[in-house]
Design a protein around this motif. Structure first.
Motif, PDB file in Angstrom:
ATOM      1  N   GLN A 341       0.814  -1.223   0.000  1.00 27.89           N
ATOM      2  CA  GLN A 341       0.000   0.000   0.000  1.00 27.89           C
ATOM      3  C   GLN A 341       0.842   1.266   0.000  1.00 27.89           C
ATOM      4  OE1 GLN A 341      -0.982  -2.728   1.953  1.00 27.89           O
ATOM      5  NE2 GLN A 341      -3.151  -2.577   2.460  1.00 27.89           N
ATOM      6  N   GLU A 342       2.031   1.218   0.632  1.00 30.41           N
ATOM      7  CA  GLU A 342       2.880   2.405   0.725  1.00 30.41           C
ATOM      8  C   GLU A 342       4.338   2.022   0.482  1.00 30.41           C
ATOM      9  OE1 GLU A 342       1.898   5.476   1.235  1.00 30.41           O
ATOM     10  OE2 GLU A 342      -0.173   5.202   1.917  1.00 30.41           O
ATOM     11  N   VAL A 343       5.075   2.922  -0.198  1.00 28.14           N
ATOM     12  CA  VAL A 343       6.514   2.781  -0.389  1.00 28.14           C
ATOM     13  C   VAL A 343       7.168   3.960   0.330  1.00 28.14           C
ATOM     14  CG1 VAL A 343       8.403   2.614  -2.056  1.00 28.14           C
ATOM     15  CG2 VAL A 343       6.149   1.674  -2.625  1.00 28.14           C
ATOM     16  N   LEU A 344       8.032   3.656   1.306  1.00 28.67           N
ATOM     17  CA  LEU A 344       8.516   4.698   2.222  1.00 28.67           C
ATOM     18  C   LEU A 344      10.024   4.658   2.402  1.00 28.67           C
ATOM     19  CD1 LEU A 344       5.854   4.030   5.007  1.00 28.67           C
ATOM     20  CD2 LEU A 344       5.870   6.012   3.466  1.00 28.67           C
ATOM     21  N   PRO A 345      10.649   5.827   2.642  1.00 29.34           N
ATOM     22  CA  PRO A 345      12.051   5.826   3.058  1.00 29.34           C
ATOM     23  C   PRO A 345      12.193   5.078   4.379  1.00 29.34           C
ATOM     24  CG  PRO A 345      11.292   8.058   2.533  1.00 29.34           C
ATOM     25  CD  PRO A 345      10.077   7.182   2.589  1.00 29.34           C
ATOM     26  N   LEU A 346      13.335   4.475   4.590  1.00 28.83           N
ATOM     27  CA  LEU A 346      13.553   3.687   5.799  1.00 28.83           C
ATOM     28  C   LEU A 346      13.254   4.474   7.066  1.00 28.83           C
ATOM     29  CD1 LEU A 346      14.603   1.080   7.132  1.00 28.83           C
ATOM     30  CD2 LEU A 346      16.911   2.014   6.932  1.00 28.83           C
ATOM     31  N   ASN A 347      13.697   5.731   7.107  1.00 28.34           N
ATOM     32  CA  ASN A 347      13.541   6.504   8.342  1.00 28.34           C
ATOM     33  C   ASN A 347      12.112   7.000   8.576  1.00 28.34           C
ATOM     34  OD1 ASN A 347      13.674   8.336   6.229  1.00 28.34           O
ATOM     35  ND2 ASN A 347      14.777   9.887   7.403  1.00 28.34           N
ATOM     36  N   LYS A 348      11.195   6.704   7.656  1.00 29.13           N
ATOM     37  CA  LYS A 348       9.796   7.106   7.826  1.00 29.13           C
ATOM     38  C   LYS A 348       8.877   5.934   8.139  1.00 29.13           C
ATOM     39  CE  LYS A 348      10.617  11.417   6.560  1.00 29.13           C
ATOM     40  NZ  LYS A 348      10.550  12.524   7.542  1.00 29.13           N
ATOM     41  N   ILE A 349       9.386   4.717   8.071  1.00 25.95           N
ATOM     42  CA  ILE A 349       8.513   3.548   8.163  1.00 25.95           C
ATOM     43  C   ILE A 349       7.838   3.439   9.523  1.00 25.95           C
ATOM     44  CG2 ILE A 349       8.495   1.016   8.243  1.00 25.95           C
ATOM     45  CD1 ILE A 349      10.469   1.041   5.900  1.00 25.95           C
ATOM     46  N   THR A 350       8.603   3.513  10.615  1.00 21.18           N
ATOM     47  CA  THR A 350       8.005   3.312  11.938  1.00 21.18           C
ATOM     48  C   THR A 350       6.963   4.369  12.251  1.00 21.18           C
ATOM     49  OG1 THR A 350      10.026   2.277  12.756  1.00 21.18           O
ATOM     50  CG2 THR A 350       8.473   3.073  14.399  1.00 21.18           C
ATOM     51  N   GLY A 351       7.309   5.632  12.049  1.00 21.65           N
ATOM     52  CA  GLY A 351       6.356   6.701  12.347  1.00 21.65           C
ATOM     53  C   GLY A 351       5.080   6.561  11.542  1.00 21.65           C
ATOM     54  N   HIS A 352       5.202   6.201  10.267  1.00 21.87           N
ATOM     55  CA  HIS A 352       4.033   6.030   9.411  1.00 21.87           C
ATOM     56  C   HIS A 352       3.150   4.885   9.916  1.00 21.87           C
ATOM     57  CE1 HIS A 352       1.732   6.159   5.642  1.00 21.87           C
ATOM     58  NE2 HIS A 352       1.700   4.840   5.750  1.00 21.87           N
ATOM     59  N   LEU A 353       3.783   3.774  10.293  1.00 24.86           N
ATOM     60  CA  LEU A 353       2.993   2.629  10.762  1.00 24.86           C
ATOM     61  C   LEU A 353       2.271   2.944  12.062  1.00 24.86           C
ATOM     62  CD1 LEU A 353       5.219  -0.477   9.994  1.00 24.86           C
ATOM     63  CD2 LEU A 353       3.246   0.374   8.737  1.00 24.86           C
ATOM     64  N   MET A 354       2.947   3.641  12.985  1.00 27.97           N
ATOM     65  CA  MET A 354       2.281   3.987  14.236  1.00 27.97           C
ATOM     66  C   MET A 354       1.108   4.931  13.986  1.00 27.97           C
ATOM     67  SD  MET A 354       3.845   2.190  16.518  1.00 27.97           S
ATOM     68  CE  MET A 354       4.216   0.949  15.270  1.00 27.97           C
ATOM     69  N   ASP A 355       1.298   5.901  13.089  1.00 29.86           N
ATOM     70  CA  ASP A 355       0.189   6.799  12.743  1.00 29.86           C
ATOM     71  C   ASP A 355      -0.968   6.019  12.115  1.00 29.86           C
ATOM     72  OD1 ASP A 355       1.585   8.973  13.680  1.00 29.86           O
ATOM     73  OD2 ASP A 355       2.283   9.632  11.706  1.00 29.86           O
ATOM     74  N   HIS A 356      -0.631   5.064  11.245  1.00 29.80           N
ATOM     75  CA  HIS A 356      -1.670   4.246  10.610  1.00 29.80           C
ATOM     76  C   HIS A 356      -2.437   3.436  11.654  1.00 29.80           C
ATOM     77  CE1 HIS A 356      -3.654   1.539   7.785  1.00 29.80           C
ATOM     78  NE2 HIS A 356      -3.234   0.531   8.534  1.00 29.80           N
ATOM     79  N   LEU A 357      -1.731   2.851  12.608  1.00 30.09           N
ATOM     80  CA  LEU A 357      -2.403   2.056  13.639  1.00 30.09           C
ATOM     81  C   LEU A 357      -3.334   2.922  14.472  1.00 30.09           C
ATOM     82  CD1 LEU A 357       0.494  -0.264  14.881  1.00 30.09           C
ATOM     83  CD2 LEU A 357      -1.447  -0.882  13.431  1.00 30.09           C
ATOM     84  N   ARG A 358      -2.893   4.121  14.827  1.00 34.32           N
ATOM     85  CA  ARG A 358      -3.757   5.013  15.599  1.00 34.32           C
ATOM     86  C   ARG A 358      -4.989   5.427  14.791  1.00 34.32           C
ATOM     87  NH1 ARG A 358       0.951   7.776  16.052  1.00 34.32           N
ATOM     88  NH2 ARG A 358       2.257   7.137  17.801  1.00 34.32           N
ATOM     89  N   ALA A 359      -4.749   5.768  13.518  1.00 38.14           N
ATOM     90  CA  ALA A 359      -5.848   6.251  12.683  1.00 38.14           C
ATOM     91  C   ALA A 359      -6.916   5.185  12.479  1.00 38.14           C
ATOM     92  CB  ALA A 359      -5.303   6.718  11.340  1.00 38.14           C
ATOM     93  N   THR A 360      -6.485   3.946  12.280  1.00 37.08           N
ATOM     94  CA  THR A 360      -7.448   2.872  12.041  1.00 37.08           C
ATOM     95  C   THR A 360      -8.150   2.426  13.310  1.00 37.08           C
ATOM     96  OG1 THR A 360      -5.644   1.248  12.218  1.00 37.08           O
ATOM     97  CG2 THR A 360      -6.252   2.006  10.014  1.00 37.08           C
ATOM     98  N   ALA A 361      -7.547   2.792  14.470  1.00 40.61           N
ATOM     99  CA  ALA A 361      -8.171   2.415  15.738  1.00 40.61           C
ATOM    100  C   ALA A 361      -9.166   3.464  16.219  1.00 40.61           C
ATOM    101  CB  ALA A 361      -7.107   2.204  16.806  1.00 40.61           C
ATOM    102  N   GLY A 362      -9.145   4.648  15.612  1.00 39.38           N
ATOM    103  CA  GLY A 362     -10.059   5.702  16.034  1.00 39.38           C
ATOM    104  C   GLY A 362      -9.412   6.665  16.991  1.00 39.38           C
ATOM    105  N   PRO A 363     -10.160   7.623  17.513  1.00 42.22           N
ATOM    106  CA  PRO A 363      -9.623   8.725  18.303  1.00 42.22           C
ATOM    107  C   PRO A 363      -9.148   8.344  19.692  1.00 42.22           C
ATOM    108  CG  PRO A 363     -12.014   8.826  18.261  1.00 42.22           C
ATOM    109  CD  PRO A 363     -11.632   7.721  17.321  1.00 42.22           C
ATOM    110  N   ALA A 364      -9.403   7.125  20.140  1.00 38.19           N
ATOM    111  CA  ALA A 364      -9.013   6.750  21.500  1.00 38.19           C
ATOM    112  C   ALA A 364      -7.505   6.703  21.666  1.00 38.19           C
ATOM    113  CB  ALA A 364      -9.623   5.396  21.873  1.00 38.19           C
ATOM    114  N   LEU A 365      -6.804   6.454  20.559  1.00 40.79           N
ATOM    115  CA  LEU A 365      -5.354   6.386  20.644  1.00 40.79           C
ATOM    116  C   LEU A 365      -4.757   7.691  20.132  1.00 40.79           C
ATOM    117  CD1 LEU A 365      -4.781   2.796  19.238  1.00 40.79           C
ATOM    118  CD2 LEU A 365      -4.977   3.524  21.608  1.00 40.79           C
ATOM    119  N   SER A 366      -3.875   8.259  20.902  1.00 36.36           N
ATOM    120  CA  SER A 366      -3.264   9.529  20.500  1.00 36.36           C
ATOM    121  C   SER A 366      -1.798   9.563  20.901  1.00 36.36           C
ATOM    122  CB  SER A 366      -3.986  10.706  21.140  1.00 36.36           C
ATOM    123  OG  SER A 366      -3.931  10.613  22.549  1.00 36.36           O
ATOM    124  N   ARG A 367      -1.074  10.417  20.252  1.00 34.36           N
ATOM    125  CA  ARG A 367       0.355  10.567  20.549  1.00 34.36           C
ATOM    126  C   ARG A 367       0.506  11.200  21.928  1.00 34.36           C
ATOM    127  NH1 ARG A 367       4.404  10.493  16.842  1.00 34.36           N
ATOM    128  NH2 ARG A 367       2.862  10.691  15.180  1.00 34.36           N
TER     129      ARG A 367
END
Length: 368
Positions: A341-367
């Motif tokens: 689904q996404e092609v990312l630079p190495l240094n962006k992978i973790t942050g992107h995945l954590m944001d994706h997990l929060r977004a798909t889980a709804g507003p209960a999860l936040s940074r």
């Protein structure tokens, strides 16, 4: 096509002779020089300008690691390390990969001649891969940084650790990582940025027996999560990463509410053992939409078909981009298979995945 020109650096006359013979038998490569120590090799490299170097880990006059560090700062070029199957050999080899060596060959402690001849296909394949690999110069230390610290302009520059509160997602999700050439460092950069409450991570990195335990221990000392070599039958827990033992396949099974690691012997799959295909197929079959797939740098197509199965089963899958890969083969094949689904630079992978997990889980999860 011009031949790949190789310089062999090894203090053993027997090993130099064998490697020269193995290389010269290949129609697409030639050994243009063989040096008994790094000081001789330095002049040989300067005069002959080889495409690839094979470098012994431990040698007289100058340690192979010291030589590699100087080489990657001053004249970066593809290097394939030649290591011994010992505890010390494994530690030094991992340091060499950290410094920028493309790959390594593990020579046996006894029966070296027969052992190297049996490994000739592996040796020549790694030289071919190295000749096409992307080389990153080893930078001088930044202020307050360690030798080899990546600079901000480097596409492989390490992102800051992600701070997150993932709650129940940590127990629901599992992250699956597949990697080969260049993957020891790429996997490290992903793991060191994961938060302590990360979902469990299960990893297949192409690596021979005798090296994965040291690799896991090295990562465990660097990461917020716990990292270990996988053991057959153990529970897969949040905040932990499990690495396939060298020479064994790793997969995931379900037992009631628990996920378990399955470590098994078997035939190579896609010429590899451990194989990313085996791990990713189990992710598609057992974990389905709760799986997250990451395809990192590596040669070949191992895992591409199975990653498509993961996506078809509802998993979210990303691949490392070409600019930050040492070798773009495995990510390219996964992209071509429609698995990503996404092609990312190495240094962006973790942050992107954590944001994706929060977004798909709804507003209960936040940074936090």
């Amino acid at each position: 096509m011009p031949k790949t020109r190789v310089v062999v650096v090894d203090d053993s006359a027997l090993v130099r002779s064998l490697l020269t013979e193995i290389i010269n038998r290949q129609p697409d490569m030639e050994c243009i020089g063989a040096a008994a120590d790094p000081l001789v090799a330095r002049e040989m490299i300067r005069n002959l300008n080889p495409d690839v170097i094979t470098l012994d880990v431990e040698m007289p006059r100058m340690d192979g690691i010291d030589f590699l560090a100087k080489l990657m700062r001053l004249r970066p070029m593809p290097v394939v390390m030649v290591s011994t199957l010992t505890e010390r050999g494994a530690e030094v080899t991992l340091k060499a990969l950290e410094l920028g060596a493309i790959d390594f060959v593990a020579k046996p402690k006894i029966g070296v001649a027969d052992g190297l001849r049996q490994l000739q296909d592996d040796i020549t394949d790694k030289i071919r891969i190295a000749s096409k690999a992307r080389i990153n110069r080893l930078h001088a230390p930044a202020a307050g940084g360690a030798p080899g610290t990546a600079q901000a302009h480097d596409p492989k520059a390490v992102a800051r650790p992600v701070s997150a509160s993932l709650g129940r997602l940590s127990t629901e999700k599992i992250i699956f990582i597949g990697a080969s050439t260049g993957g020891t460092e790429a996997t490290k950069e992903v793991l060191i940025t994961l938060p302590a409450d990360s979902p469990a991570v299960v990893i297949t990195q192409h690596m021979p027996p005798g090296f994965t335990r040291n690799y896991a221990a090295r990562l465990d000392g660097l990461c917020k999560i716990s990292v270990k070599e996988a053991v057959d039958g153990e529970r897969i827990l949040p905040g932990h990463a499990y690495i396939a033992p060298g020479g064994m396949h790793l997969s995931v099974e379900r037992s009631g509410a628990n996920y378990l690691a399955r470590v098994q012997d078997g035939d190579p799959v896609n010429r590899h053992k451990p194989s990313v295909e085996v791990l990713f197929k189990s992710a598609a079959r057992v974990v389905g939409p709760n799986a997250v797939g990451i395809m990192l740098t590596g040669m070949g197509a191992d895992g591409a078909t199975a990653m498509r199965e993961m996506r078809d089963a509802g998993a979210y899958c990303v691949a490392q981009d070409e600019a930050s890969c040492v070798v773009f083969g495995m990510p390219r094949e996964a992209i071509a298979a429609g698995a990503v689904q996404e092609v990312l630079p190495l240094n962006k992978i973790t942050g992107h995945l954590m944001d994706h997990l929060r977004a798909t889980a709804g507003p209960a999860l936040s940074r936090v």
